[in-house]
Scaffold this active site. Sequence first.
Site, PDB file in Angstrom:
ATOM      1  N   GLU A 160       0.715  -1.172  -0.027  1.00  0.00           N
ATOM      2  CA  GLU A 160      -0.076  -0.099  -0.139  1.00  0.00           C
ATOM      3  C   GLU A 160       0.786   1.286   0.090  1.00  0.00           C
ATOM      4  OE1 GLU A 160      -2.825  -0.534   3.286  1.00  0.00           O
ATOM      5  OE2 GLU A 160      -3.454  -2.476   2.406  1.00  0.00           O
ATOM      6  N   GLU A 265      -6.289 -10.694  -1.246  1.00  0.00           N
ATOM      7  CA  GLU A 265      -7.185 -10.532  -0.125  1.00  0.00           C
ATOM      8  C   GLU A 265      -8.598 -10.511  -0.450  1.00  0.00           C
ATOM      9  OE1 GLU A 265      -5.638  -7.089   2.193  1.00  0.00           O
ATOM     10  OE2 GLU A 265      -3.386  -7.603   1.853  1.00  0.00           O
TER      11      GLU A 265
HETATM   12  O1  G3I Z   1      -4.865  -7.757  18.756  1.00  0.00           O
HETATM   13  C1  G3I Z   1      -6.048  -7.084  19.412  1.00  0.00           C
HETATM   14  C2  G3I Z   1      -6.564  -7.685  20.524  1.00  0.00           C
HETATM   15  O2  G3I Z   1      -5.475  -7.617  21.464  1.00  0.00           O
HETATM   16  C3  G3I Z   1      -7.632  -6.802  20.885  1.00  0.00           C
HETATM   17  O3  G3I Z   1      -8.480  -7.558  22.004  1.00  0.00           O
HETATM   18  C4  G3I Z   1      -8.604  -6.480  19.726  1.00  0.00           C
HETATM   19  C5  G3I Z   1      -9.731  -5.549  20.291  1.00  0.00           C
HETATM   20  O4  G3I Z   1     -10.348  -4.944  19.037  1.00  0.00           O
HETATM   21  O5  G3I Z   1      -7.860  -5.993  18.853  1.00  0.00           O
HETATM   22  C6  G3I Z   1      -6.905  -6.715  18.276  1.00  0.00           C
HETATM   23  O6  G3I Z   1      -6.351  -6.129  17.114  1.00  0.00           O
HETATM   24  C7  G3I Z   1      -7.022  -6.077  16.005  1.00  0.00           C
HETATM   25  C8  G3I Z   1      -6.425  -6.902  15.313  1.00  0.00           C
HETATM   26  O7  G3I Z   1      -7.054  -6.963  13.722  1.00  0.00           O
HETATM   27  C9  G3I Z   1      -6.357  -8.455  15.283  1.00  0.00           C
HETATM   28  O8  G3I Z   1      -7.670  -8.881  15.132  1.00  0.00           O
HETATM   29  C10 G3I Z   1      -7.029  -4.472  15.600  1.00  0.00           C
HETATM   30  O9  G3I Z   1      -7.835  -3.906  16.507  1.00  0.00           O
HETATM   31  C11 G3I Z   1      -7.252  -4.546  14.285  1.00  0.00           C
HETATM   32  O10 G3I Z   1      -7.236  -3.161  13.674  1.00  0.00           O
HETATM   33  C12 G3I Z   1      -6.844  -5.308  13.198  1.00  0.00           C
HETATM   34  O11 G3I Z   1      -7.313  -5.419  12.005  1.00  0.00           O
HETATM   35  C13 G3I Z   1      -6.582  -5.922  10.906  1.00  0.00           C
HETATM   36  C14 G3I Z   1      -6.260  -4.783  10.043  1.00  0.00           C
HETATM   37  O12 G3I Z   1      -5.731  -5.365   8.771  1.00  0.00           O
HETATM   38  C15 G3I Z   1      -5.206  -3.831  10.787  1.00  0.00           C
HETATM   39  O13 G3I Z   1      -4.730  -3.036   9.786  1.00  0.00           O
HETATM   40  C16 G3I Z   1      -7.720  -6.905  10.292  1.00  0.00           C
HETATM   41  O14 G3I Z   1      -7.686  -7.883  11.262  1.00  0.00           O
HETATM   42  C17 G3I Z   1      -6.884  -7.540   8.845  1.00  0.00           C
HETATM   43  O15 G3I Z   1      -7.588  -8.138   8.183  1.00  0.00           O
HETATM   44  C18 G3I Z   1      -6.204  -6.349   8.025  1.00  0.00           C
HETATM   45  O16 G3I Z   1      -5.806  -6.569   6.959  1.00  0.00           O
HETATM   46  C19 G3I Z   1      -5.450  -5.730   5.955  1.00  0.00           C
HETATM   47  C20 G3I Z   1      -4.369  -6.228   5.198  1.00  0.00           C
HETATM   48  O17 G3I Z   1      -3.394  -6.351   6.330  1.00  0.00           O
HETATM   49  C21 G3I Z   1      -3.670  -5.018   4.144  1.00  0.00           C
HETATM   50  N1  G3I Z   1      -4.866  -4.681   3.406  1.00  0.00           N
HETATM   51  C22 G3I Z   1      -5.893  -4.190   4.014  1.00  0.00           C
HETATM   52  C23 G3I Z   1      -6.363  -5.297   4.974  1.00  0.00           C
HETATM   53  C24 G3I Z   1      -7.708  -5.072   5.456  1.00  0.00           C
HETATM   54  O18 G3I Z   1      -7.701  -3.935   6.125  1.00  0.00           O
END
Ligand code: G3I
Length: 377
Positions: A160, A265
């Site tokens: 990105e 993705e």
């Molecule tokens: O790990 C913490 C956990 O400890 C906490 O209890 C929980 C509460 O909300 O949050 C957890 O972290 C989250 C993490 O996912 C694991 O579930 C984050 O808040 C959340 O922001 C994070 O989101 C991820 C996101 O990337 C972050 O940038 C998504 O799962 C993941 O699917 C998403 O993937 C991205 C690709 O890497 C790049 N392209 C876009 C795609 C979608 O956004």
Amino acid sequence: MKTVSKIIGIAGISILASAGCHSRIRHTKEPEETLKNIFHNDFLIGTALSSDQIEGKDKVAAYIAARQFSAITAENSMKAEHIHPRWGEYKFELADRYVDFGQKHAMYIVGHTLIWHSQLPSFVSKIRSVDSLNKYMEQHIVSVAGHFVGKVKSWDVVNEALNEDGTYRNSIFYRTLGEDYIIRAFKLTEKAAPGTALYYNDYNIERPKKRTGVLKIIKKLKAAGARIDGIGIQGHWNIHDLPLEDIEQSIIAYANAGVKVAITELDISVLPNPWNLQGADVNQNFENSWVMNPYADGLPDSVSGKLTNCYVQLFRLLLKHKDKISRVTFWGVDDRQSWLNDWPIKGRTNYPLLFDRNGIPKDAFHKIIQLKKQQNF
Ligand code: G3I
């Protein structure tokens, strides 16, 4: 137990029964066909694995992943904030378990991602000097790509880096190091992990303006003597606006530029997007809105039909261009896991994948398998 055995067959009974996950799988038979078998001669077919799946807390999805898919991507566990939380300190435990899972099931293991402006550890966001950021990049790539050398078969080296108009995103890397940070990242990864496929990965890069930016990156890398093997079109799409023509033009344009294309993705949202957002800018978040969550109690047949139709059209196109496509990876195993339940509005109920919340294959799953069988591409 009886119901479970009907669904998953003998092989899966012990895994699921011991996990106590009977309630998530009901009233249907496990499909005889698997995605990895049906597309075996076409492209790898993958899924993102969540931490719960890697840690064995979500055994149903882990079972489906192992049975249905030939490739895996770490949804979060290889990102810098998890794997490199403090300067010089690496936490490989979860990512090692992810790699173990892939090796155990003879899967193609994808590394996601080395250089990305998001989910950075806080110490990196505070770096201001060119020397320190260069040092971080080098140490991060050498340590992380080096740790998994021979196991991870493909890295999303840079993720990105572009704006929607194809110009460079004003990330900490671009601001501090200029556009050549991309060349350096690819060269460092090649050195740290020789023989690993190297990809540039981004969303909306099927759209013409952003595609132009990607083509410039490919040219620049090649001119600088850096190796790039492929482009990852993320594929976060929506049933209301599946850009099939742009996708086809981009697959052709990237192949003509001398690289492979992966859909990295894939998911197709069924929910309204009131802000007319495209893609996956994770910086955008909105408050919960009931009106914007119309299918909390189930998906109407008409919408489910649209989703199926989108997947069939998309797979028809991907099969047509299979000679240019290395891999098609879904961003999650089942709807329960999908990040789209929480973006751009938290707490919605979305239905973007091929398996529902109980791990049951949807009509879209059956129809793309049927498509492949009928057309015998
Ligand atoms: O790990 C913490 C956990 O400890 C906490 O209890 C929980 C509460 O909300 O949050 C957890 O972290 C989250 C993490 O996912 C694991 O579930 C984050 O808040 C959340 O922001 C994070 O989101 C991820 C996101 O990337 C972050 O940038 C998504 O799962 C993941 O699917 C998403 O993937 C991205 C690709 O890497 C790049 N392209 C876009 C795609 C979608 O956004």
